[in-house]
Motif scaffolding. Structure first.
Motif, PDB file in Angstrom:
ATOM      1  N   PRO A   1       0.812  -1.222   0.000  1.00 18.73           N
ATOM      2  CA  PRO A   1       0.000   0.000   0.000  1.00 18.73           C
ATOM      3  C   PRO A   1       0.842   1.268   0.000  1.00 18.73           C
ATOM      4  O   PRO A   1       1.922   1.304   0.590  1.00 18.73           O
ATOM      5  N   TYR A   2       0.346   2.281  -0.687  1.00 22.96           N
ATOM      6  CA  TYR A   2       0.973   3.605  -0.667  1.00 22.96           C
ATOM      7  C   TYR A   2       0.118   4.493   0.231  1.00 22.96           C
ATOM      8  O   TYR A   2      -0.777   5.221  -0.219  1.00 22.96           O
ATOM      9  N   LEU A   3       0.387   4.401   1.535  1.00 18.75           N
ATOM     10  CA  LEU A   3      -0.404   5.087   2.551  1.00 18.75           C
ATOM     11  C   LEU A   3       0.472   5.415   3.758  1.00 18.75           C
ATOM     12  O   LEU A   3       1.473   4.728   4.005  1.00 18.75           O
ATOM     13  N   PRO A   4       0.114   6.431   4.539  1.00 18.42           N
ATOM     14  CA  PRO A   4       0.787   6.626   5.820  1.00 18.42           C
ATOM     15  C   PRO A   4       0.587   5.383   6.685  1.00 18.42           C
ATOM     16  O   PRO A   4      -0.451   4.703   6.582  1.00 18.42           O
ATOM     17  N   LEU A   5       1.540   5.085   7.528  1.00 14.12           N
ATOM     18  CA  LEU A   5       1.496   3.854   8.313  1.00 14.12           C
ATOM     19  C   LEU A   5       0.175   3.685   9.045  1.00 14.12           C
ATOM     20  O   LEU A   5      -0.395   2.597   9.080  1.00 14.12           O
TER      21      LEU A   5
ATOM     22  N   ASN B   1       5.234   6.928   3.078  1.00 18.82           N
ATOM     23  CA  ASN B   1       3.981   6.325   2.605  1.00 18.82           C
ATOM     24  C   ASN B   1       4.190   4.933   2.015  1.00 18.82           C
ATOM     25  O   ASN B   1       3.303   4.418   1.328  1.00 18.82           O
ATOM     26  N   MET B   2       5.348   4.354   2.270  1.00 23.02           N
ATOM     27  CA  MET B   2       5.627   2.988   1.826  1.00 23.02           C
ATOM     28  C   MET B   2       6.287   2.216   2.965  1.00 23.02           C
ATOM     29  O   MET B   2       7.254   1.478   2.768  1.00 23.02           O
ATOM     30  N   SER B   3       5.749   2.366   4.165  1.00 23.39           N
ATOM     31  CA  SER B   3       6.396   1.754   5.325  1.00 23.39           C
ATOM     32  C   SER B   3       6.355   0.232   5.273  1.00 23.39           C
ATOM     33  O   SER B   3       7.293  -0.437   5.717  1.00 23.39           O
ATOM     34  N   ALA B   4       5.281  -0.341   4.729  1.00 18.56           N
ATOM     35  CA  ALA B   4       5.216  -1.804   4.636  1.00 18.56           C
ATOM     36  C   ALA B   4       6.304  -2.331   3.714  1.00 18.56           C
ATOM     37  O   ALA B   4       7.044  -3.272   4.064  1.00 18.56           O
ATOM     38  N   TYR B   5       6.422  -1.739   2.543  1.00 17.73           N
ATOM     39  CA  TYR B   5       7.433  -2.169   1.577  1.00 17.73           C
ATOM     40  C   TYR B   5       8.840  -1.881   2.099  1.00 17.73           C
ATOM     41  O   TYR B   5       9.741  -2.716   1.967  1.00 17.73           O
ATOM     42  N   SER B   6       9.036  -0.729   2.696  1.00 17.86           N
ATOM     43  CA  SER B   6      10.351  -0.374   3.226  1.00 17.86           C
ATOM     44  C   SER B   6      10.761  -1.339   4.337  1.00 17.86           C
ATOM     45  O   SER B   6      11.904  -1.809   4.380  1.00 17.86           O
ATOM     46  N   ALA B   7       9.831  -1.641   5.234  1.00 12.17           N
ATOM     47  CA  ALA B   7      10.135  -2.554   6.340  1.00 12.17           C
ATOM     48  C   ALA B   7      10.405  -3.966   5.835  1.00 12.17           C
ATOM     49  O   ALA B   7      11.317  -4.653   6.321  1.00 12.17           O
ATOM     50  N   ALA B   8       9.620  -4.412   4.845  1.00 11.35           N
ATOM     51  CA  ALA B   8       9.842  -5.746   4.284  1.00 11.35           C
ATOM     52  C   ALA B   8      11.194  -5.817   3.580  1.00 11.35           C
ATOM     53  O   ALA B   8      11.917  -6.824   3.685  1.00 11.35           O
ATOM     54  N   SER B   9      11.562  -4.748   2.881  1.00 14.97           N
ATOM     55  CA  SER B   9      12.862  -4.725   2.201  1.00 14.97           C
ATOM     56  C   SER B   9      14.002  -4.715   3.209  1.00 14.97           C
ATOM     57  O   SER B   9      15.041  -5.355   2.989  1.00 14.97           O
ATOM     58  N   ALA B  10      13.829  -3.997   4.307  1.00 15.87           N
ATOM     59  CA  ALA B  10      14.842  -4.002   5.359  1.00 15.87           C
ATOM     60  C   ALA B  10      15.001  -5.398   5.943  1.00 15.87           C
ATOM     61  O   ALA B  10      16.122  -5.846   6.245  1.00 15.87           O
ATOM     62  N   ALA B  11      13.886  -6.107   6.095  1.00 18.22           N
ATOM     63  CA  ALA B  11      13.947  -7.483   6.589  1.00 18.22           C
ATOM     64  C   ALA B  11      14.708  -8.380   5.619  1.00 18.22           C
ATOM     65  O   ALA B  11      15.510  -9.235   6.037  1.00 18.22           O
ATOM     66  N   LEU B  12      14.484  -8.201   4.306  1.00 18.82           N
ATOM     67  CA  LEU B  12      15.208  -8.992   3.313  1.00 18.82           C
ATOM     68  C   LEU B  12      16.703  -8.710   3.357  1.00 18.82           C
ATOM     69  O   LEU B  12      17.527  -9.614   3.183  1.00 18.82           O
ATOM     70  N   ILE B  13      17.052  -7.453   3.588  1.00 22.89           N
ATOM     71  CA  ILE B  13      18.463  -7.080   3.680  1.00 22.89           C
ATOM     72  C   ILE B  13      19.109  -7.779   4.865  1.00 22.89           C
ATOM     73  O   ILE B  13      20.194  -8.387   4.748  1.00 22.89           O
ATOM     74  N   ALA B  14      18.462  -7.740   6.022  1.00 22.03           N
ATOM     75  CA  ALA B  14      19.011  -8.399   7.209  1.00 22.03           C
ATOM     76  C   ALA B  14      19.053  -9.913   7.039  1.00 22.03           C
ATOM     77  O   ALA B  14      20.020 -10.575   7.437  1.00 22.03           O
TER      78      ALA B  14
END
Length: 227
Positions: A74-78, A130-143
């Protein structure tokens, strides 16, 4: 690279996954696509761990795993993100990658050679608004990639990730125009990445040319982050 090697690409029927599949075929690999699309070699939902395990058992030895299945979310505020949209972003991007690695990595370890390339995003490093879900998921993939690379460091199996800027691909068709504008404004080259450009780097990471790099995250796409 030996023509006998086999690569599995999740999300391999569109966008970056399809570009990676086409590029690896040029290197003489046998490429198998796992996707929900009708024309995929195997129709598999990567969020279904049992289905991914069954696919691995059916395919047998696999040398290269490219985890390209993903959704932007989603492209929304958290505070406005529905819980199911948040959970689905993690289910596909993070749990799907976990399921595939868990299913295919053990046999790579047994054979003493393998390449894992996870597709993350620069959003996992910078956190797009506005992309906190995608950003957080990508951070998880990086870790995940950093940890897996260390766990496999002496096995002959290498695990690395690419972290592109926003890619001009069908998977982004529903992405809000504001997201594209945000990405372009903050990319020095002032353009989005093309799937074929990312695929070239994936092909390099999948090859014998890389033999002492693991747990690394490669930013790709117009110098989006400077230090």
């Amino acid at each position: 690279m030996r023509a006998s090697r086999t690569a599995v690409i999740t999300g391999g029927m569109s966008g970056l996954g399809a570009a990676a599949a086409a590029r690896l075929v040029k290197d003489g690999l046998k490429v198998i696509t796992l996707d929900l699309a009708d024309r995929a070699d195997l129709r598999v939902d990567v969020t279904d761990a049992a289905a991914v395990r069954a696919a691995a058992a059916r395919l047998g030895p696999v040398d290269i795993l490219v985890n390209a299945a993903g959704v932007v979310g989603p492209y929304l505020p958290l505070w406005q993100i529905p819980l199911d949209a948040w959970e689905n972003t993690f289910a596909v991007n993070v749990h799907g990658t976990f399921n595939a690695c868990k299913a295919f990595v053990p046999a790579m370890r047994e054979r003493g050679w393998g390449r894992i390339i996870n597709v993350a995003s620069i959003a996992g490093k910078v956190g797009n608004p506005n992309m906190s879900a995608y950003s957080a998921a990508s951070a998880a993939l990086i870790a995940l990639t950093k940890s897996l690379g260390k766990e496999l460091a002496t096995s002959g199996v290498l695990a690395n990730a690419v972290a592109p800027t926003l890619v001009q691909a069908p998977s982004n068709a529903a992405t809000a125009p504001e997201a594209f504008a945000h990405a372009s404004d903050r990319t020095p080259t002032r353009r989005l990445s093309q799937p074929e450009e990312i695929a070239e780097f994936i092909a390099w990471l999948a090859s014998d040319k890389v033999n002492h790099t693991t747990g690394a995250i490669y930013d790709i796409g117009g110098a989006p982050v400077t230090y």
